[in-house]
Design a protein around this motif. Structure first.
Motif, mmCIF file in Angstrom:
data_model
loop_
_atom_site.group_PDB
_atom_site.id
_atom_site.type_symbol
_atom_site.label_atom_id
_atom_site.label_comp_id
_atom_site.label_asym_id
_atom_site.label_seq_id
_atom_site.Cartn_x
_atom_site.Cartn_y
_atom_site.Cartn_z
ATOM 1 N N PRO A 2 -2.770 -0.113 5.901
ATOM 2 C CA PRO A 2 -3.408 -1.097 5.011
ATOM 3 C C PRO A 2 -2.510 -2.278 4.665
ATOM 4 N N SER A 3 -1.183 -2.046 4.610
ATOM 5 C CA SER A 3 -0.285 -3.145 4.233
ATOM 6 C C SER A 3 -0.249 -4.248 5.282
ATOM 7 N N TRP A 49 -1.837 5.064 -0.123
ATOM 8 C CA TRP A 49 -2.735 4.264 -0.979
ATOM 9 C C TRP A 49 -3.952 5.065 -1.424
ATOM 10 N N ARG A 50 -4.212 6.204 -0.766
ATOM 11 C CA ARG A 50 -5.390 7.007 -1.138
ATOM 12 C C ARG A 50 -5.087 7.973 -2.281
ATOM 13 N N ALA A 90 0.812 -1.209 0.000
ATOM 14 C CA ALA A 90 0.000 0.000 0.000
ATOM 15 C C ALA A 90 0.849 1.264 0.000
ATOM 16 N N GLY A 91 2.137 1.119 -0.152
ATOM 17 C CA GLY A 91 3.022 2.283 -0.062
ATOM 18 C C GLY A 91 3.430 2.482 1.382
ATOM 19 N N LEU A 104 3.311 -11.244 11.770
ATOM 20 C CA LEU A 104 2.613 -12.522 11.975
ATOM 21 C C LEU A 104 1.204 -12.319 12.516
ATOM 22 N N THR A 105 0.675 -11.127 12.289
ATOM 23 C CA THR A 105 -0.710 -10.841 12.662
ATOM 24 C C THR A 105 -1.324 -10.033 11.521
ATOM 25 N N SER A 106 -2.635 -9.951 11.517
ATOM 26 C CA SER A 106 -3.304 -9.039 10.590
ATOM 27 C C SER A 106 -3.936 -7.946 11.435
ATOM 28 N N SER A 107 -3.589 -6.691 11.134
ATOM 29 C CA SER A 107 -4.226 -5.623 11.909
ATOM 30 C C SER A 107 -4.846 -4.631 10.943
#
Ligand SMILES: Cc1cc2nc3c(=O)[nH]c(=O)nc-3n(C[C@H](O)[C@H](O)[C@H](O)COP(=O)(O)O)c2cc1C
Length: 439
Positions: free
Chosen positions: A69-70, A25-26, A18-19, A61-64
């Motif tokens: 956004p990346s 990213w916007r 996402a940069g 190792l997580t999604s936040s």
């Protein structure tokens, strides 16, 4: 090379879907590359056209979903780099893998495989995983302390290097007449029994083309520096000023000498986010546009992560409070605290600045001005090159390669071609001898 230096400026591309700017990213030109292979392949080709040394993928190792956004969804780095290896010829391919949550056997195997697939272009960013929330996705109990994470990393890297040396370079004789595929006395069984790991070996991969894939270290605390000085070839950092950068690099080179190594074999690459415009006014406007897109709630979460403390309850227009040392990211918390004190920043100003490039240095200006800023650091002894972190992809990176790199080349700062076949050769680093078969 330039009159001022006899070493080329190393360039890494820190690819983040996402940069790097949290609001990048916007931007209307931004394309979201987190899982878009075609886009990423194009970016890798651009990096190779600019003769970048390597392309680097960070990993967590997580999604936040709430901060950047990346960090929500991304392709596993070894898988992605294996795909990129097919469309590139010279670019180093650096993937992150955690020493706290990955078995050394898996690490050794993955990077040996990538090194074979890419013809000797693999690099491992060995991270200790700062965030305690990662432990919830594994089954190992509590997240280890900062000191324990580094003690684990020391042993893990030794085991990985031992496994890479499982076979002498000439072990696979494939002698049809004798019926001997591998010479038994050219195979080493590690039989490692340590404090954290028990690993018998040998690895189920022949010795990597580079002998050992390049090791990168990205923690700047004292244990991080000691680890890097002993084991790593590249160190990623996030210093904000040349004085800090030079002090860090000088210190690290000293530690490398103490560890019995050539200090030129440990290269410091600070992250830099270049915001490039055709004119100074255009660059300034672009930076303002990016900053204007920041979601304050996300920005404060990023700052909390970097500081290792929740500061959302404090007066946002007051100074950064005095906080105890964090067990999370020690060096980054210290750099940001120093920055806030030095520049007299309010908490709000600090989190807007951090959201820009997650605490890395932002340089905005014309291609000429960006080149000046990089040259000053490099010639001033603050770095061996840079990890370039475009605010968004692909156009800002294309501008860097198309407009800034030619200036650096004209000044004799970067090399205009690849000089070897492997990443190690391109970096001017020797291939390590096998510790069990030194002949
Ligand atoms: C450029 C750069 C890239 C990094 N990439 C990662 C990464 O991909 N994954 C990760 O868990 N940590 C990453 N880190 C964090 C470091 O590995 C390290 O955990 C952190 O700096 C805290 O260590 P310290 O307390 O020794 O400074 C990165 C740091 C830097 C400067």
């Amino acid at each position: 090379m330039s009159a001022a230096t006899d070493r080329p400026m190393r360039l890494g591309l820190f690819l983040q879907g996402a940069g790097h700017h949290v609001a990048g990213w916007r931007h209307p030109e931004a394309q979201f590359g987190g899982e878009n292979l075609k886009l990423i392949q194009g970016i890798a080709r651009t990096a190779e056209e600019g003769h970048f040394d390597l392309l680097f993928l960070a990993d967590g190792l997580t999604s936040s979903a709430d901060a950047h956004p990346s960090f929500v969804a991304r392709i596993e780095p070894i898988a992605l780099l294996s795909a990129l290896a097919m469309g590139t010829k010279h670019l180093g391919l650096a993937a992150t893998m955690s020493t706290t949550y990955t078995e050394p056997f898996h690490i050794a195997r993955a990077f040996a495989s990538l090194d074979h697939l890419s013809g000797g272009r693999a690099a491992w960013n060995a991270v200790t995983t700062s965030y305690a929330r990662s432990s919830a996705n594994f089954s190992r109990g509590d997240h280890p302390s900062h000191d324990d994470r580094y003690a684990i990393a020391e042993e893990c890297i030794d085991v990985v290097r031992g496994l890479w040396d499982s076979f002498a370079d000439d072990a696979f004789v494939k002698d049809k007449a004798r019926g001997v595929y591998v010479e038994p006395d050219r195979v080493h069984t590690l039989n490692h029994e340590g404090r954290y790991f028990s690993v018998k070996g040998p690895l189920n991969a022949s010795r990597p083309p580079q002998g050992h894939p390049i090791i990168i270290q990205a923690g700047s605390s004292l244990p991080g520096q000691r680890l890097a000085a002993r084991t790593s070839e590249i160190v990623f950092t996030a210093q904000q000023t040349l004085v800090e950068g030079k002090a860090f690099r000088d210190g690290l080179r000293g530690f490398a000498v103490e560890a019995g190594r050539n200090p030129d074999h440990v290269m410091v690459l600070p992250g830099v986010c270049p915001v490039i415009g055709g004119t100074e006014a255009e660059a300034k406007a672009l930076y303002a546009q990016l900053q204007g897109g920041i979601d304050p709630a996300a920005a404060i979460l990023l700052l909390n992560d970097r500081l290792g403390h929740d500061v959302s309850g404090y007066d946002l227009d007051g100074p950064l409070p005095n906080l105890p040392e964090s067990d999370q990211l020690q060096s980054r918390a210290r750099l940001l605290t120093d920055l806030a004190r030095r520049e007299n920043l309010t908490l709000r100003e600090l989190y807007y600045l951090v959201a820009g490039a997650r605490g890395h240095r932002i340089v905005w200006g014309t291609p000429e001005q960006v080149a000046d800023a990089l040259e000053e650091w490099f010639v001033g002894g603050g770095s061996d090159g840079f990890n370039i972190m475009p605010p968004f992809f692909p156009t800002q990176f294309e501008r860097f390669v198309g407009d800034v790199v030619p200036i650096l080349r004209k000044r004799g700062l970067v090399r205009g071609e690849y000089v070897g076949n492997t990443l190690r050769e391109n970096l001017g680093l020797p291939r390590p001898a096998n510790q069990f078969f030194p002949d």
